[in-house]
Design a protein around this motif. Sequence first.
Motif, PDB file in Angstrom:
ATOM      1  N   SER A 476       0.952  -1.444   0.033  1.00  0.00           N
ATOM      2  CA  SER A 476      -0.066   0.295  -0.086  1.00  0.00           C
ATOM      3  C   SER A 476       0.698   1.276   0.062  1.00  0.00           C
ATOM      4  O   SER A 476       2.314   1.497   0.623  1.00  0.00           O
ATOM      5  N   SER A 478       0.541   5.941   0.176  1.00  0.00           N
ATOM      6  CA  SER A 478       0.148   7.400   0.647  1.00  0.00           C
ATOM      7  C   SER A 478       0.740   8.159  -0.893  1.00  0.00           C
ATOM      8  O   SER A 478       2.150   8.971  -1.167  1.00  0.00           O
ATOM      9  N   GLN A 502      -4.209   0.807  -7.480  1.00  0.00           N
ATOM     10  CA  GLN A 502      -5.706   1.329  -7.696  1.00  0.00           C
ATOM     11  C   GLN A 502      -5.944   2.190  -6.670  1.00  0.00           C
ATOM     12  O   GLN A 502      -5.542   1.352  -5.614  1.00  0.00           O
ATOM     13  N   TYR A 503      -6.734   2.870  -6.474  1.00  0.00           N
ATOM     14  CA  TYR A 503      -7.215   3.738  -5.348  1.00  0.00           C
ATOM     15  C   TYR A 503      -8.120   2.262  -4.173  1.00  0.00           C
ATOM     16  O   TYR A 503      -8.995   1.469  -4.835  1.00  0.00           O
ATOM     17  N   THR A 504      -8.309   2.571  -2.838  1.00  0.00           N
ATOM     18  CA  THR A 504      -8.512   1.507  -1.841  1.00  0.00           C
ATOM     19  C   THR A 504      -9.927   1.593  -1.629  1.00  0.00           C
ATOM     20  O   THR A 504     -10.890   1.599  -0.827  1.00  0.00           O
ATOM     21  N   HIS A 505     -10.933   2.731  -1.953  1.00  0.00           N
ATOM     22  CA  HIS A 505     -12.026   2.931  -1.627  1.00  0.00           C
ATOM     23  C   HIS A 505     -13.044   4.057  -3.457  1.00  0.00           C
ATOM     24  O   HIS A 505     -12.006   4.704  -3.648  1.00  0.00           O
ATOM     25  N   LEU A 514      -3.836   7.920 -10.952  1.00  0.00           N
ATOM     26  CA  LEU A 514      -3.048   7.504 -10.250  1.00  0.00           C
ATOM     27  C   LEU A 514      -1.778   7.367 -11.380  1.00  0.00           C
ATOM     28  O   LEU A 514      -1.877   6.514 -12.638  1.00  0.00           O
ATOM     29  N   ILE A 528      -1.023  11.692  -7.933  1.00  0.00           N
ATOM     30  CA  ILE A 528      -2.207  11.586  -8.398  1.00  0.00           C
ATOM     31  C   ILE A 528      -2.229  12.807  -9.338  1.00  0.00           C
ATOM     32  O   ILE A 528      -1.881  13.998  -9.180  1.00  0.00           O
ATOM     33  N   ILE A 536      -3.665  10.581  -0.235  1.00  0.00           N
ATOM     34  CA  ILE A 536      -5.203   9.050  -0.847  1.00  0.00           C
ATOM     35  C   ILE A 536      -4.453   8.457  -0.648  1.00  0.00           C
ATOM     36  O   ILE A 536      -3.032   8.107  -1.520  1.00  0.00           O
ATOM     37  N   ALA A 538      -3.659   3.633  -1.349  1.00  0.00           N
ATOM     38  CA  ALA A 538      -3.799   3.394  -2.466  1.00  0.00           C
ATOM     39  C   ALA A 538      -2.977   1.650  -2.988  1.00  0.00           C
ATOM     40  O   ALA A 538      -2.071   1.892  -1.489  1.00  0.00           O
TER      41      ALA A 538
END
Length: 545
Positions: A476, A478, A502-505, A514, A528, A536, A538
């Motif tokens: 992961s 940030s 990929q973003y987490t939400h 991204l 980003i 953010i 990811a």
Amino acid sequence: ADAQITSAKIISLDAGKITTGSLDAARISAGSLTADKLAANTITADSGVIADAAITSAKIASLDASKITAGILDAARIDVGSITVDKLHALAKNLVNNYSRTSDLTGWTATDGSIVTDATLSAPVHRVTTTTNRQILSDYFEVDPSKTYKVTLSIKCDSADGTRYFGLHAIDKDGTSISVIPFTVSSRTFGGASSNFYFWSKGGATGGWLNLEAYILGRYIDNQSDVPEGKVVTSHCRMPANCHRIRLRYLNYGTAGTARTSDHFSPTVTAVDSGAIRAENVIAGLLQSVTGNSWISLDNGQFSFGNGALAWNGSSLSAQGTFEAVSGTYLAKLDAGAVKLSNSGVELGYFSIQTAGPTGPWITAAAGASKINLAKLVGTGLYTAYQIDWGTTGGTSATHRFWGTVTLNENALYSGAIDCGAIAADGVVSCWRVEPHLDNNDRCGTTTKRWQAVHALEGYFNKLTIGSNTCWAAGSMSLTTASWASVSFGKTFPSAPRVFGQYTHDFTGDIGMLKIRNITTTGFQATIGGSGFSGIAANWFAILV
């Protein structure tokens, strides 16, 4: 004067006055002479007074059997059930004299051996003790070559040397020796003709009493399934069509000049049917054991064996205990709700209702196996589609293997955490998802969005545990629009991998794309697009292609 007194002149006459002459038979009234008037031995058969065939059965009150000195009694003259077994001669009870019943060697070679009482059986046996080769023969008995005969004899010998034999001789109606056809019990096959046939032979001691049961087969028997099993013997024999008489023989041979003893008990020869139950001999009805614990109905096919251990009531088949199907070393056993599979006594696996918690149907690899395979048999080839492999019989952690295409309800495969050593595929691994297409207009606040199929790896990469495999890495990060974040793989790849992010939400508003750059064997950079975004979260996933 002479002859002047006539019968009319005489009123009565004293018999004492008759001193000469005799009364003619015509002068004696019929029935007037009674037995007391006859002198002893007056009437004899040779006197000529009694005519031939004059004495009828009605005239005889009783007759001493010793007076019957000629002729024979016809079967019609013997009342049904009037002759009991004790009245029969020894050879009338079976085709040879059973000396263990009669204590008599009549019908056997009487010059050899003697009748003694065996301590174990407490019954008469024929004991033969000899220092030379000795053969004991029964008398010849007549046989019907179309019938089958059961032959029994028990033999015991404690001597460690020499050989004991049990067999027969056969002759035709002219007394000429003929051959019989041996049937080998172990292979269930007929052999070549032999005039020196033996049911059984054994060298050395018998180890106690051996109870032999052999069969002299009728000439029509040519199917091995019609031949009874017998007991102990190694061969039966089949009579030829011209077989007329047979005699039994047993031998005590090879004693090497030392006295050796063999005992023989209860020889019998009785006519029986062949080992098969033939349809022409069976009438519809119920066949039942004496105790009633086993029966079969020939009318409707229902049956029960072993007091219900195996039964069919017309609609269901039930079995108690275990049911085993054996093929060579392989065994399938139905036992207590499970089908257990084994090879050479080693249990390999089973299908069961419940073998351990949690409850449910189980396909289980037992202690003697390390794999479970799901496969298809095509001809003689076995094609495996799925395999669970524990590596060894003591393994507790399994590897799962698939062959061919895997489809789960025609939908995508979803899972929680995946913990594995490696994910491998012969072709392309593809994952697709549908998301809003983000272009410049979208980022400027345009309310109209277009949808696109995005080729990506769907899911949370930080939940994919790869282990020590050098072809994968995940984690992961940030991100912010202000700068490029440096991300480490935590390992060194052999060459630069492909990296996915990929973003987490999901977001309610617009967000920049991204971006990933500067991919090396140890890490990469990500940011980003756009402006005004920071912190953010990811996920990333790296793979060698």
